[in-house]
Design a protein around this motif. Structure first.
Motif, short mmCIF file in Angstrom:
data_model
loop_
_atom_site.label_atom_id
_atom_site.label_comp_id
_atom_site.label_asym_id
_atom_site.label_seq_id
_atom_site.Cartn_x
_atom_site.Cartn_y
_atom_site.Cartn_z
N SER A 106 0.82 -1.21 0.00
CA SER A 106 0.00 0.00 0.00
C SER A 106 0.85 1.26 0.00
N ALA A 107 1.88 1.26 0.86
CA ALA A 107 2.74 2.44 0.97
C ALA A 107 3.47 2.70 -0.34
N PHE A 108 3.96 1.61 -0.96
CA PHE A 108 4.75 1.84 -2.17
C PHE A 108 3.89 2.25 -3.35
N SER A 109 2.64 1.82 -3.39
CA SER A 109 1.75 2.28 -4.47
C SER A 109 1.56 3.79 -4.39
N LYS A 110 1.53 4.32 -3.16
CA LYS A 110 1.41 5.76 -2.99
C LYS A 110 2.72 6.46 -3.38
N VAL A 111 3.84 5.80 -3.09
CA VAL A 111 5.14 6.35 -3.48
C VAL A 111 5.23 6.47 -5.00
N VAL A 112 4.77 5.42 -5.69
CA VAL A 112 4.81 5.43 -7.16
C VAL A 112 4.02 6.61 -7.72
N LYS A 113 2.83 6.82 -7.18
CA LYS A 113 2.00 7.93 -7.65
C LYS A 113 2.68 9.28 -7.41
N GLU A 114 3.31 9.42 -6.25
CA GLU A 114 3.97 10.69 -5.92
C GLU A 114 5.18 10.93 -6.81
N VAL A 115 5.97 9.88 -7.04
CA VAL A 115 7.17 10.02 -7.88
C VAL A 115 6.78 10.31 -9.33
N GLN A 116 5.75 9.63 -9.82
CA GLN A 116 5.31 9.84 -11.20
C GLN A 116 4.73 11.24 -11.41
N ARG A 117 4.27 11.84 -10.33
CA ARG A 117 3.70 13.18 -10.41
C ARG A 117 4.77 14.23 -10.71
N ARG A 118 6.00 13.92 -10.34
CA ARG A 118 7.09 14.86 -10.60
C ARG A 118 7.44 14.86 -12.08
N LYS A 119 7.73 16.01 -12.60
CA LYS A 119 8.05 16.11 -14.02
C LYS A 119 9.53 15.85 -14.29
N LYS A 120 10.39 16.16 -13.31
CA LYS A 120 11.82 16.07 -13.54
C LYS A 120 12.41 14.73 -13.10
N ASN A 121 11.61 13.87 -12.53
CA ASN A 121 12.14 12.61 -12.02
C ASN A 121 12.38 11.62 -13.17
N SER A 122 13.54 10.96 -13.12
CA SER A 122 13.87 9.99 -14.17
C SER A 122 13.95 8.57 -13.64
#
Length: 354
Positions: A268-284
């Motif tokens: 559950s926690a990591f699914s939220k992490v994925v959404k937060e990271v994908q929300r960033r535009k500069k993250n690779s």
């Protein structure tokens, strides 16, 4: 995680859970409970029956051709028997884990390796558990039956271990690059205690922290930013993660079997992490390919770790400590195809002196 991997992960978890239930069901015709209480005599019989089948399994070779993209029936059987034995082999300590957690203070180690005052202080309230050498799968529980640790020696097959070690040896130079200069007098105790084998050894020495997104130490509020570890974008680390994807599915399934609450919390926690990271535009960072339910991995090679207690963990969750070597003569327990489930929400991969 990609859809085909999710499907494979679900199949492995279901197969492992089903096999454990069947083993436990066959281990005692009468069950091990009477009026809601564990009957020690029945538990002993169940343990002896499972132990016989486990020893036969460990002595049997896996005749399936090993591939890095699948988990064999033999590996499922081996893991299921190991976990089932741990379930019917509880080792009790005579104190309450909640009271213990309330009493524990954060502590940094003494750099010379000597004991800190914290263990002596705790002995005043909690008698030191004298456990002796534990060489069979077991579950440590407090006086109320709450799990403190699950010990699973020899749970991974020799073929799986060889593959993990071969894959991890590719990080040798990266591990060596993490060692601080010998002349650095201001280095943290966290950078101390490494033992470099003569010639560098198979794995070298060092520590690599890998995480697609984590809170920096002392910055763990919801408003604090998630940070990607520098190592995560390394080509070598990404190749290593890719090589261990199927092994991670097995580790995830083992976690789901022995600590289901941890598995659900991690997923559950990591699914939220994925959404937060994908929300960033500069993250690779390619978070979709992260294979673990743990939000961070630490690869530690050839280090004497000082006794210490870290802040920020949840007492109800655990670490997964993996020691992937078939056998090492100076091991305190004698077995190295081992999983320890304990502590905090992080997974550590330890590599010995080689």
């Amino acid at each position: 995680m990609e859809e085909n991997l999710k499907s494979q992960a679900s199949e492995v978890r279901e197969a492992l859970s089903s096999r454990i239930s069947k083993i436990l069901g066959n281990s005692s015709e009468m069950g091990v409970l009477k009026d809601g209480q564990v009957v020690t005599k029945l538990l002993h019989k169940a343990r002896m029956r499972i132990s016989v089948h486990l020893q036969i399994c460990l002595a049997t070779l896996d005749h399936t051709t090993f591939t890095d993209t699948s988990i064999s029936e033999y590996e499922i059987d081996r893991a299921a028997l190991t976990i089932a034995h741990a379930i019917v082999n509880p080792i009790n300590v005579d104190w309450d884990v909640d009271r213990y957690a309330d009493r524990v203070n954060l502590s940094q180690p003494n750099r010379d390796g000597s004991a800190t005052s914290e263990p002596e202080r705790l002995k005043k309230y909690f008698p030191e558990a004298v456990l002796g050498k534990i060489s069979t799968p077991a579950t440590l529980v407090d006086r109320h039956g709450r799990i403190l640790m699950v010990y699973l020696p020899n749970i991974l097959s020799p073929s799986r271990l060889d593959y993990i070690n071969n894959a991890t040896s590719s990080l040798r130079d990266s591990l060596l690059d993490t060692l601080p200069p010998i002349s650095d007098q201001k280095k943290s105790w966290r950078d101390d205690g490494f033992v470099l084998p003569e010639g560098g050894g198979e794995f070298g020495a060092g520590r690599i922290t890998v995480s697609p997104a984590y809170f920096m130490q002392r910055q763990e509020r919801l408003i604090d930013p998630l940070v990607t570890s520098e190592s995560y974008n390394s080509k070598k680390v990404q190749q290593w993660l890719g090589a261990l994807t199927t092994s991670e599915l097995l580790w995830n399934s083992i976690t789901a079997a022995v600590a289901p609450d941890l598995f659900e919390s991690g997923s559950s926690a990591f699914s939220k992490v994925v959404k937060e990271v994908q929300r960033r535009k500069k993250n690779s960072a390619p978070v979709d390919s992260w294979p673990s339910i743990f939000s961070g991995l630490e690869i530690i090679a050839n280090r004497t770790t000082f006794s210490h207690r870290d802040p920020g963990g949840s007492p109800s969750l655990f670490d997964l400590l993996t020691i992937p070597l078939v056998q090492w003569s100076t091991s305190p327990v004698g077995y190295w195809s081992t999983l320890w489930v304990l502590g905090l929400m992080e997974k550590e991969l330890w590599l010995p002196i080689l």
